[in-house]
Scaffold this motif. Structure first.
Motif, PDB file in Angstrom:
ATOM      1  N   ALA A 186       0.836  -1.208   0.000  1.00  0.00           N
ATOM      2  CA  ALA A 186       0.000   0.000   0.000  1.00  0.00           C
ATOM      3  C   ALA A 186       0.866   1.252   0.000  1.00  0.00           C
ATOM      4  O   ALA A 186       0.535   2.259  -0.648  1.00  0.00           O
ATOM      5  CB  ALA A 186      -0.939  -0.008   1.204  1.00  0.00           C
ATOM      6  N   VAL A 187       1.993   1.197   0.714  1.00  0.00           N
ATOM      7  CA  VAL A 187       2.936   2.323   0.699  1.00  0.00           C
ATOM      8  C   VAL A 187       3.568   2.446  -0.676  1.00  0.00           C
ATOM      9  O   VAL A 187       3.667   3.549  -1.240  1.00  0.00           O
ATOM     10  CB  VAL A 187       4.024   2.119   1.784  1.00  0.00           C
ATOM     11  N   ASP A 188       3.977   1.325  -1.259  1.00  0.00           N
ATOM     12  CA  ASP A 188       4.638   1.330  -2.560  1.00  0.00           C
ATOM     13  C   ASP A 188       3.740   1.904  -3.655  1.00  0.00           C
ATOM     14  O   ASP A 188       4.227   2.538  -4.597  1.00  0.00           O
ATOM     15  CB  ASP A 188       5.055  -0.092  -2.931  1.00  0.00           C
ATOM     16  N   TRP A 203      -5.726   3.152   7.137  1.00  0.00           N
ATOM     17  CA  TRP A 203      -5.584   1.840   6.504  1.00  0.00           C
ATOM     18  C   TRP A 203      -5.702   0.719   7.538  1.00  0.00           C
ATOM     19  O   TRP A 203      -6.447  -0.243   7.353  1.00  0.00           O
ATOM     20  CB  TRP A 203      -4.233   1.759   5.792  1.00  0.00           C
ATOM     21  N   LEU A 204      -4.984   0.865   8.650  1.00  0.00           N
ATOM     22  CA  LEU A 204      -4.995  -0.175   9.667  1.00  0.00           C
ATOM     23  C   LEU A 204      -6.327  -0.240  10.402  1.00  0.00           C
ATOM     24  O   LEU A 204      -6.779  -1.324  10.790  1.00  0.00           O
ATOM     25  CB  LEU A 204      -3.845   0.046  10.645  1.00  0.00           C
ATOM     26  N   SER A 205      -6.962   0.900  10.577  1.00  0.00           N
ATOM     27  CA  SER A 205      -8.295   0.912  11.181  1.00  0.00           C
ATOM     28  C   SER A 205      -9.289   0.137  10.330  1.00  0.00           C
ATOM     29  O   SER A 205     -10.081  -0.666  10.830  1.00  0.00           O
ATOM     30  CB  SER A 205      -8.776   2.356  11.366  1.00  0.00           C
ATOM     31  N   HIS A 206      -9.245   0.380   9.012  1.00  0.00           N
ATOM     32  CA  HIS A 206     -10.121  -0.356   8.105  1.00  0.00           C
ATOM     33  C   HIS A 206      -9.800  -1.854   8.137  1.00  0.00           C
ATOM     34  O   HIS A 206     -10.711  -2.691   8.127  1.00  0.00           O
ATOM     35  CB  HIS A 206      -9.971   0.175   6.686  1.00  0.00           C
ATOM     36  N   GLN A 207      -8.512  -2.185   8.168  1.00  0.00           N
ATOM     37  CA  GLN A 207      -8.124  -3.591   8.190  1.00  0.00           C
ATOM     38  C   GLN A 207      -8.631  -4.273   9.458  1.00  0.00           C
ATOM     39  O   GLN A 207      -9.106  -5.416   9.415  1.00  0.00           O
ATOM     40  CB  GLN A 207      -6.608  -3.715   8.083  1.00  0.00           C
TER      41      GLN A 207
END
Length: 242
Positions: free
Chosen positions: A48-50, A63-67
């Motif tokens: 996702a960073v790339d 992103w991590l909250s959604h995951q």
């Protein structure tokens, strides 16, 4: 100054040694220092960073909250909660079915390898402590014991309730993912702690949502995460194994 009655009442509601032991064992299981290899995975975050989807503290936290809410709560957390009780009941058929479900719903090779490697490492760590562990083919399963099932097995040996085991599992995940964000974005330690603070606040409702799921309602459907994970398998430069 408190009365004798008040003091005795306070003492009677104090945590018992067994409760303290259960809490400490869960903290131990959630530790990123546990030798299961969790630090070596980003679960698609590096990809996702790339691809520019995660580029700073705010986007990493989102992103991590959604995951947490979309994938972890609807899949692995629900499995852990059910598996803790299944291990205690020695319901090996149910354990095998849950383990097969985890493997069959991993959408990329590296996500499946992560589940297998971390599960294997968890069992090896338990063996090193002298605890008898189940075989990879326990309960008729022909597949390796995955990390959610291995974690649930470890937690089932404590007095912790399934919900507490799920909280520990989720917090361990959050710590590893926060560290992955620090390295991959990259971010400072302060940013990592703010991300962890947000995730810690969102973990209890995620666990409650997982507990409310019927077995037929579990799912592991996150198309963008699967696409990014597949791309990560051939990404030119990588820090993480997923």
């Amino acid at each position: 100054m408190p009365t004798t009655t008040t003091t005795r009442a306070t003492m009677s509601t104090a945590p018992t040694p067994a409760a303290d032991a259960a809490l400490l064992q869960l903290i131990w299981l959630a530790s990123p220092a546990l030798p299961v290899g969790g630090f070596s995975y980003s679960e698609g975050l590096e990809a996702a960073v790339d691809h520019g989807r995660v580029h700073d503290e705010a986007s990493a936290a989102e992103w991590l909250s959604h995951q947490l809410r979309i994938t972890l709560a609807r899949a692995d957390l629900a499995v852990v909660g059910e598996a803790v009780q299944a291990w205690r009941n020695q319901d090996l058929d149910r354990i095998a079915a849950l383990n097969d479900w985890v493997l069959h719903t991993r959408e990329t090779a590296e996500l499946r390898l992560q589940a297998e490697q971390m599960g294997r490492s968890m069992l090896e760590w338990l063996k090193s402590l002298g605890r008898a562990v189940p075989g990879a083919r326990e309960g008729g399963s022909t597949m390796p014991l995955t990390y959610p099932l291995a974690f649930a097995f470890a937690a089932s040996g404590t007095l912790a309730a399934p919900r507490q085991a799920m909280l520990a599992f989720a917090f361990g995940w959050a710590e590893n993912m926060g560290q992955a964000a620090i390295k991959a974005v990259p971010l400072g330690q302060g940013s990592g702690q703010r991300i962890l603070m947000r995730l810690a606040a969102e973990i209890p409702p995620a666990v409650d949502a997982a507990l409310a799921l019927a077995p037929g309602e579990r799912q592991s459907f996150a198309p963008m995460l699967a696409i990014l994970s597949a791309r990560h398998e051939t990404q030119y430069s990588r820090l993480f194994r997923s």
